[in-house]
Design an enzyme around this catalytic site. Sequence first.
Site, PDB file in Angstrom:
ATOM      1  N   CYS A   1       0.831  -1.213   0.000  1.00  0.00           N
ATOM      2  CA  CYS A   1       0.000   0.000   0.000  1.00  0.00           C
ATOM      3  C   CYS A   1       0.863   1.260   0.000  1.00  0.00           C
ATOM      4  O   CYS A   1       1.667   1.491   0.910  1.00  0.00           O
ATOM      5  CB  CYS A   1      -0.914  -0.012   1.221  1.00  0.00           C
ATOM      6  SG  CYS A   1      -1.662   1.579   1.611  1.00  0.00           S
ATOM      7  N   GLY A   2       0.702   2.096  -1.027  1.00  0.00           N
ATOM      8  CA  GLY A   2       1.490   3.316  -1.143  1.00  0.00           C
ATOM      9  C   GLY A   2       1.257   4.279   0.000  1.00  0.00           C
ATOM     10  O   GLY A   2       2.195   4.926   0.485  1.00  0.00           O
ATOM     11  N   HIS A   3       0.022   4.380   0.461  1.00  0.00           N
ATOM     12  CA  HIS A   3      -0.293   5.304   1.548  1.00  0.00           C
ATOM     13  C   HIS A   3       0.309   4.819   2.868  1.00  0.00           C
ATOM     14  O   HIS A   3       0.694   5.628   3.702  1.00  0.00           O
ATOM     15  CB  HIS A   3      -1.801   5.471   1.675  1.00  0.00           C
ATOM     16  CG  HIS A   3      -2.444   5.950   0.411  1.00  0.00           C
ATOM     17  ND1 HIS A   3      -2.083   7.115  -0.211  1.00  0.00           N
ATOM     18  CD2 HIS A   3      -3.404   5.413  -0.370  1.00  0.00           C
ATOM     19  CE1 HIS A   3      -2.810   7.284  -1.303  1.00  0.00           C
ATOM     20  NE2 HIS A   3      -3.612   6.260  -1.424  1.00  0.00           N
ATOM     21  N   CYS A   4       0.385   3.513   3.040  1.00  0.00           N
ATOM     22  CA  CYS A   4       1.024   2.951   4.234  1.00  0.00           C
ATOM     23  C   CYS A   4       2.523   3.251   4.225  1.00  0.00           C
ATOM     24  O   CYS A   4       3.120   3.580   5.258  1.00  0.00           O
ATOM     25  CB  CYS A   4       0.802   1.441   4.298  1.00  0.00           C
ATOM     26  SG  CYS A   4      -0.928   0.942   4.334  1.00  0.00           S
TER      27      CYS A   4
END
Length: 515
Positions: A51-54
């Site tokens: 996950c990029g946001h993670c």
Amino acid sequence: MLKFVLICTLAVASRADVPEEEDVLVLKKSNFDEALKAHPNILVEFYAPWCGHCKALGPEFAKAAGTLKAEGSALRLGKVDATEETELAQEYGVRGYPTIKFFKGGEKESPKEYSAGRQADDIVNWLKKRTGPAVSPLAGVAEAESLIADNEVAVIGFFKDAESAGMKAYEKAAEATDEIPFAMTSDDAVFSKFEVSQDSVVLFKKFDEGRNTFDGELTKEGLLAFVKANQLPLVIEFTEQTAPKIFGGEIKSHILMFLPKESDDFQAKMDQFKKAAEGFKGRILFIFIDSDLDDNQRILEFFGLKKEECPAIRLITLEDEMTKYKPVSDAITAEEIIEFCTLFIDGKLKPHLMSQDIPEDWDKTPVRVLVGKNFEEVAFDPTKNVFVEFYAPWCGHCKQLAPIWEKLGEKYQGSADIIVAKMDSTANEIDAVKVHSFPTLKFFAAGEERAVIDYNGERTLEGFTKFLESGGKDGGAPAGEDEDEELDADQDLDDTDDDHAEDSDGEDDDGHDEL
């Protein structure tokens, strides 16, 4: 006795076995209960490694964990790989990444959803407000200076009488605000240092004016409005970190300036934008978006913009239904922007609806091509039953549906009263339908009633055929009842939620891609 010592030793060993990475506890199903016993107040991030946001949150989460640990705080941060610990993720209703929950007092049940920003200071302040007093007393000048230096925004109440009505109102406002530290002082030296002569509330910040002094009647509502109006910069840049503040705030009218950060006249235009913002503080949020960044291209597309069309100004309201507005002039001057915002505030602007030009062959293919300019006359033709797919070119589920939809169009191409159609909702907008996810399938029934029916059945040729042959009864529901497709207004613009509810293909597991 030996048995008792052995049990205690094993318990200590179990607590010690909770590993850490960059001061963040690494939690699993096997150690979760023990971690809550050893550390009663834990903020837990449920994440996915891909996950990029993670990944963007990771350094800030670790920084916050390190800050608390260095202070000797009992507050801890933990993380759970939800793709590995699926049972634990399911237990806490994790449907997207990152999902952040606060477990207070060692209680496993009903953890509190984290609701503040994704920078280290936001995380630390939110946790301290959740576990400590809403208002922290300041012992002297040094503590006051430290509070201001350590926080992007901090509020200090100057009250000679800690039991006064003004102080009580101040405490209630502090209790209603999660992410900003509130403190108070009765110390004459602190009053003198900050040139405060009477009971007052001052918001200190590391941007714009540097400080704002409340000048109204000391009420909870008045103080909250004061904080809301001054806690963000006059102009805030849209980034991964600022998105929660932008979309999670109470100001739902946003004006956006799309401008390349590397352009020669960037500062000149930013100065004009900021000058215009001064008169709309607390009413309209002024947001800058770097139109050259790849991460922002989905937002440009949402407004029907291309890089080469920037700089550009757009305004949007994020209420129950999003509404977009476009200024008449392309000029980016304080005067033009003030006039545009004033017309909006006065309710004198008409919404801006995007539309492509009508293709010459729009009705020559099995699936008719609708755009904003021809939608009304086709979809609401009282002699036709029109089945429309509202899609996005980048939507994976739409791509999967495309061959089936084409076959459906071929099946009814010669029909006298059934039309199968599609519309690119990233480039076309209409008043009659608000699209929040892709694909959205709607049936516009023949007749003068302008009836619209949502399709909720199987996405198969057989399912579609059965639906059409039943006149929209088998597999349909009155428009608006399919709440599973609805998204919060902030999700439509804010890419921070694009990783929510994704399957192995990176798409939403409810069969819809978010806008």
